[in-house]
Design an enzyme around this catalytic site. Sequence first.
Site, short mmCIF file in Angstrom:
data_model
loop_
_atom_site.label_atom_id
_atom_site.label_comp_id
_atom_site.label_asym_id
_atom_site.label_seq_id
_atom_site.Cartn_x
_atom_site.Cartn_y
_atom_site.Cartn_z
N ARG A 189 -100.94 -11.54 79.09
CA ARG A 189 -100.40 -10.88 77.89
C ARG A 189 -101.48 -10.24 77.02
NH1 ARG A 189 -95.42 -15.10 76.59
NH2 ARG A 189 -93.94 -14.04 77.98
N ARG B 208 -98.34 -17.45 89.21
CA ARG B 208 -98.83 -18.30 88.11
C ARG B 208 -99.35 -19.64 88.62
NH1 ARG B 208 -94.45 -18.07 83.38
NH2 ARG B 208 -96.13 -19.16 82.29
N SER C 31 -100.33 -27.53 76.84
CA SER C 31 -99.14 -27.02 77.53
C SER C 31 -97.98 -28.00 77.43
CB SER C 31 -99.46 -26.76 79.00
OG SER C 31 -98.25 -26.51 79.70
N ASP D 239 -95.88 -17.88 72.34
CA ASP D 239 -95.09 -16.79 72.92
C ASP D 239 -94.96 -15.59 71.97
OD1 ASP D 239 -94.70 -18.19 75.26
OD2 ASP D 239 -92.85 -19.14 74.54
N GLN E 31 -95.24 -27.49 78.87
CA GLN E 31 -94.62 -27.56 80.20
C GLN E 31 -95.26 -28.68 81.01
OE1 GLN E 31 -95.02 -23.61 81.82
NE2 GLN E 31 -93.48 -22.76 80.45
N ARG F 97 -91.29 -10.51 77.13
CA ARG F 97 -91.82 -10.38 75.76
C ARG F 97 -92.67 -9.11 75.60
NH1 ARG F 97 -89.47 -14.77 73.79
NH2 ARG F 97 -89.64 -16.67 75.02
#
Length: 450
Positions: A359, A129, A174, A328, A176, A404
């Site tokens: 995803r 990532r 983001s 998410d 994060q 997930r």
Amino acid sequence: MAAHGTPPPMSSHRCGPLTGVANVPGDKSISHRALILGALSVGETTISGLLEGDDVLDTAKAMRALGAEVTRSENGLWSVHGVGVGGFAEPDSVIDCGNSGTGVRLIMGAVATTPIAVTFTGDTSLNGRPMGRVTTPLEAFGARSCGRSEGRLPLTMIGAEDAIPADYTLPVASAQVKSAVLLAGLNAPGQTVVREAVATRDHTERMLKLFGADLTVTDEEDGSRTITLTGQPELVPQHIIVPRDPSSAAFPVCAALITEGSDVLVPGIGLNPTRAGLFETLRDMGADLTYENEREEGGEPVADLRARHSPTMKGIEVPADRAASMIDEYPILSVVASFATGSTTMPGVHELRVKESDRIDAMAKGLRLNGVTVEEGEDWFSVEGLGPSAVPGGATVRTHLDHRIAMSFLILGMASQKPVKIDDSGPIATSFPIFDPLMRELGARFEASR
Ligand code: S3P
């Protein structure tokens, strides 16, 4: 991952009504932050309801490696004896954050303004990532880092000797990155400013204030936010009550919506507006989903969710500006969309390409294998709903070390015509270690398979 590294496959079979109460575990985002801010306070912080999933346990280990004392008592109460802002010690060995992007990015921020060298690594998913999004702003404080291309892990960060505060505009939505910058700003003199075009989850801001930091948030009319933090506060230890995780609640809630005759109560769910976008979207689709007993706990809005089988849900276009508040939840939303009537389009979701897996790709491939039509572009995808009981199922899906994706496809199998199998259920333990018993208790038919 099972013993000896063999991924444990699992299949999910069509099941009868889901009923009962689902007590999902504590919020992952808040759990990471409670451990980190506890470690940055002087004295003892206690935490109840901490998520004891692998991601958070890795952050607890990291806090120990950086000098904090982190313990768990038999009744599940966690205690962190912190070292204070700027007090982290250089760890003896590499910090392994496992599967957790939140863990590694927040800890990088927290060490960036302390003059120690820290080497970070993770599993195959995390090491793939992008970390440049965090290392670039941390360089503005004076930190240096050397990793693989695009700052990928393994990576060594050397915190700034004489940190300078930063004024940073987030190039991506983001929480994060925002949190990494704020945590770095804690040990820089003067004011650190973070500007975000859309509001992302604000647990770091809320918790910093709770621990006594001088932090202000200015909401602009266009939805953007400016956060200003005054550096070098003395953080005051707290007792943190972690609300239950809305991202985990999404699984039993969505399972109940698509499974005939279901009526499930999911109590005590954190409904911070920066996290609750999925539930709003489900209600827009016509889901029978109600909030009961709305209240505030530990500085966060909380309610009990009641979800009942909703056979008349309709596909919608999800507003792109809702993406950050449900980032998410797109995998499980795309499962629900498969059982709705008409197509559900999900624009503005480029960030899904850099999560634990890509995803959009993982959901598109898995849904197609199970008979659902999916279209996709770089930053959107759409799912053609087949109606309440018309999803064929019958395929085995690759989960790509992504919890997930694994849970979403097990939910698909609960209402599809044929069972759905996932190649690896191991990653579920990163965020929802009791998923299997909790879902079976409600009525799910999961089978460990080969
Ligand atoms: C998180 C922020 C989100 C989310 C992740 C948890 C956090 O990531 O996907 O699961 O706790 O700050 P980004 O900030 O990269 O969007």
